[in-house]
Design an enzyme around this catalytic site. Structure first.
Site, short mmCIF file in Angstrom:
data_model
loop_
_atom_site.label_atom_id
_atom_site.label_comp_id
_atom_site.label_asym_id
_atom_site.label_seq_id
_atom_site.Cartn_x
_atom_site.Cartn_y
_atom_site.Cartn_z
N GLY A 200 0.83 -1.20 0.00
CA GLY A 200 0.00 0.00 0.00
C GLY A 200 0.87 1.25 0.00
O GLY A 200 1.98 1.23 0.54
N GLN B 177 2.97 10.03 1.11
CA GLN B 177 4.24 9.33 1.28
C GLN B 177 5.23 9.62 0.15
O GLN B 177 6.42 9.37 0.29
CB GLN B 177 4.02 7.81 1.35
CG GLN B 177 3.28 7.36 2.59
CD GLN B 177 3.14 5.85 2.59
OE1 GLN B 177 2.20 5.31 2.04
NE2 GLN B 177 4.09 5.16 3.22
N CYS C 168 5.33 0.09 7.45
CA CYS C 168 5.04 1.24 6.58
C CYS C 168 6.30 1.56 5.78
O CYS C 168 7.40 1.58 6.35
CB CYS C 168 4.63 2.44 7.44
SG CYS C 168 4.27 3.94 6.50
N LEU C 169 6.13 1.80 4.49
CA LEU C 169 7.28 2.15 3.66
C LEU C 169 7.96 3.43 4.15
O LEU C 169 9.14 3.63 3.86
CB LEU C 169 6.83 2.33 2.19
CG LEU C 169 6.48 1.03 1.45
CD1 LEU C 169 5.86 1.34 0.10
CD2 LEU C 169 7.72 0.16 1.29
N HIS D 109 -4.96 1.89 7.21
CA HIS D 109 -3.58 2.39 7.37
C HIS D 109 -3.30 3.50 6.34
O HIS D 109 -2.78 4.57 6.69
CB HIS D 109 -2.60 1.22 7.19
CG HIS D 109 -1.15 1.61 7.19
ND1 HIS D 109 -0.27 1.23 8.19
CD2 HIS D 109 -0.42 2.36 6.33
CE1 HIS D 109 0.92 1.73 7.93
NE2 HIS D 109 0.87 2.42 6.80
N GLU D 110 -3.66 3.24 5.08
CA GLU D 110 -3.39 4.23 4.03
C GLU D 110 -4.27 5.47 4.18
O GLU D 110 -3.82 6.59 3.92
CB GLU D 110 -3.57 3.60 2.64
CG GLU D 110 -2.67 2.41 2.34
CD GLU D 110 -1.19 2.68 2.58
OE1 GLU D 110 -0.76 3.84 2.52
OE2 GLU D 110 -0.47 1.71 2.88
N HIS E 195 -2.84 8.02 6.44
CA HIS E 195 -1.84 8.90 5.81
C HIS E 195 -2.50 10.16 5.23
O HIS E 195 -1.90 11.23 5.22
CB HIS E 195 -1.11 8.17 4.69
CG HIS E 195 -0.02 7.24 5.16
ND1 HIS E 195 1.07 7.68 5.89
CD2 HIS E 195 0.16 5.91 5.00
CE1 HIS E 195 1.87 6.64 6.14
NE2 HIS E 195 1.34 5.55 5.62
C1 QAP Z 1 0.48 -0.72 4.97
O1 QAP Z 1 2.66 -1.28 4.35
C2 QAP Z 1 -0.02 -1.96 5.65
O2 QAP Z 1 9.41 -1.75 6.91
C3 QAP Z 1 1.41 -1.00 3.82
O3 QAP Z 1 11.37 -2.46 5.24
C4 QAP Z 1 0.59 -2.43 6.79
O4 QAP Z 1 3.46 -1.87 2.35
C5 QAP Z 1 -1.08 -2.65 5.13
C6 QAP Z 1 7.44 -2.31 3.90
C7 QAP Z 1 0.11 -3.57 7.41
C8 QAP Z 1 -1.56 -3.78 5.77
C9 QAP Z 1 -0.96 -4.26 6.90
C10 QAP Z 1 7.78 -1.98 5.20
C11 QAP Z 1 8.46 -2.68 3.03
C12 QAP Z 1 6.08 -2.22 3.39
C13 QAP Z 1 9.09 -2.05 5.64
C14 QAP Z 1 3.69 -1.68 3.52
C15 QAP Z 1 10.10 -2.42 4.76
C16 QAP Z 1 9.79 -2.74 3.46
C17 QAP Z 1 5.01 -1.82 4.12
CO CO Z 2 2.20 3.69 5.70
#
Ligand code: QAP
Ligand code: CO
Length: 187
Positions: free
Chosen positions: A59, A64, A107-108, A149-150, A153
């Site tokens: 996501g 972001q 989270c990215l 979550h998104e 943001h």
């Molecule tokens: C949000 O999160 C989310 O730490 C999206 O090193 C979170 O795409 C949706 C990511 C939980 C559903 C459940 C995080 C990639 C990606 C990191 C992400 C990383 C590399 C997170």
């Molecule tokens: Co995020």
């Protein structure tokens, strides 16, 4: 003719957009409604999808990548070429389940930090797609979590703000080089 946003699910050496990290002010600004879904928006959608797939994300929200517009992309099955990504423009949650659930989030914009967050298990969301068409979508499980979550943001809220275990959070943020000052209390 409306152009369809088609993006290959692959990693680009140089993703088109730069991700902003916790502590960056742009992540705290409320996003603006998109008045018209046009070619410029579709170009942004394409670039956000390319950036998300390149970064191993499921996501990504426009703030972001430094853009304060109400736009989200989600793909809970990034390794499945048959699963189309979701594009949510001006999303509104119109129903929350009373049932809550706990799950780990990342989270990215906060790389390397994963913490438990409590959220409603199910929601219903209304939004427009990349062609400006309105939709209503019931969601549960991972998808409901990703949407919430998104959408946080878009309101300048980060998942770390919602973590209840402040001791564990402090430790994880410190380990990954983030400042505890970047965490905000939920109003
Ligand atoms: C949000 O999160 C989310 O730490 C999206 O090193 C979170 O795409 C949706 C990511 C939980 C559903 C459940 C995080 C990639 C990606 C990191 C992400 C990383 C590399 C997170
Ligand atoms: Co995020």
């Amino acid at each position: 003719m409306t152009s369809v946003v088609a993006v290959e699910k692959k990693k680009l050496a140089k993703p088109p957009l730069e991700i902003h990290y916790l502590g960056d002010r742009v992540l705290r600004q409320p996003a603006k409604r998109i008045a018209k879904v046009d070619e410029q928006i579709r170009k942004l959608v394409k670039q956000m999808l390319q950036t998300m797939y390149s970064s191993d994300g499921i996501g990504l929200a426009a703030p972001q990548v430094g853009i304060n517009k109400q736009l989200i992309v989600i793909d809970c099955e990034p390794d499945n070429p048959a699963n189309p990504p979701l594009v949510l423009i001006n999303p509104k949650i119109i129903r929350y389940s009373s049932q809550l659930c706990n799950a780990e989030e990342g989270c990215l914009s906060v790389p390397g930090v994963y913490m438990e967050v409590t959220r409603p298990e199910g929601i219903e969301v209304s939004f427009k797609d990349e062609n400006g068409r309105p939709h209503k979508l019931p969601a549960s499980g991972l998808l409901a979590r990703a949407i919430q979550h998104e959408m946080d943001h878009l309101n300048g809220v980060m998942f770390v703000d919602r973590v209840e275990n402040k001791i564990a959070l402090t430790e994880e943020l410190k380990k990954k080089g983030f400042s505890l000052n970047a965490v905000q209390a939920i109003k």
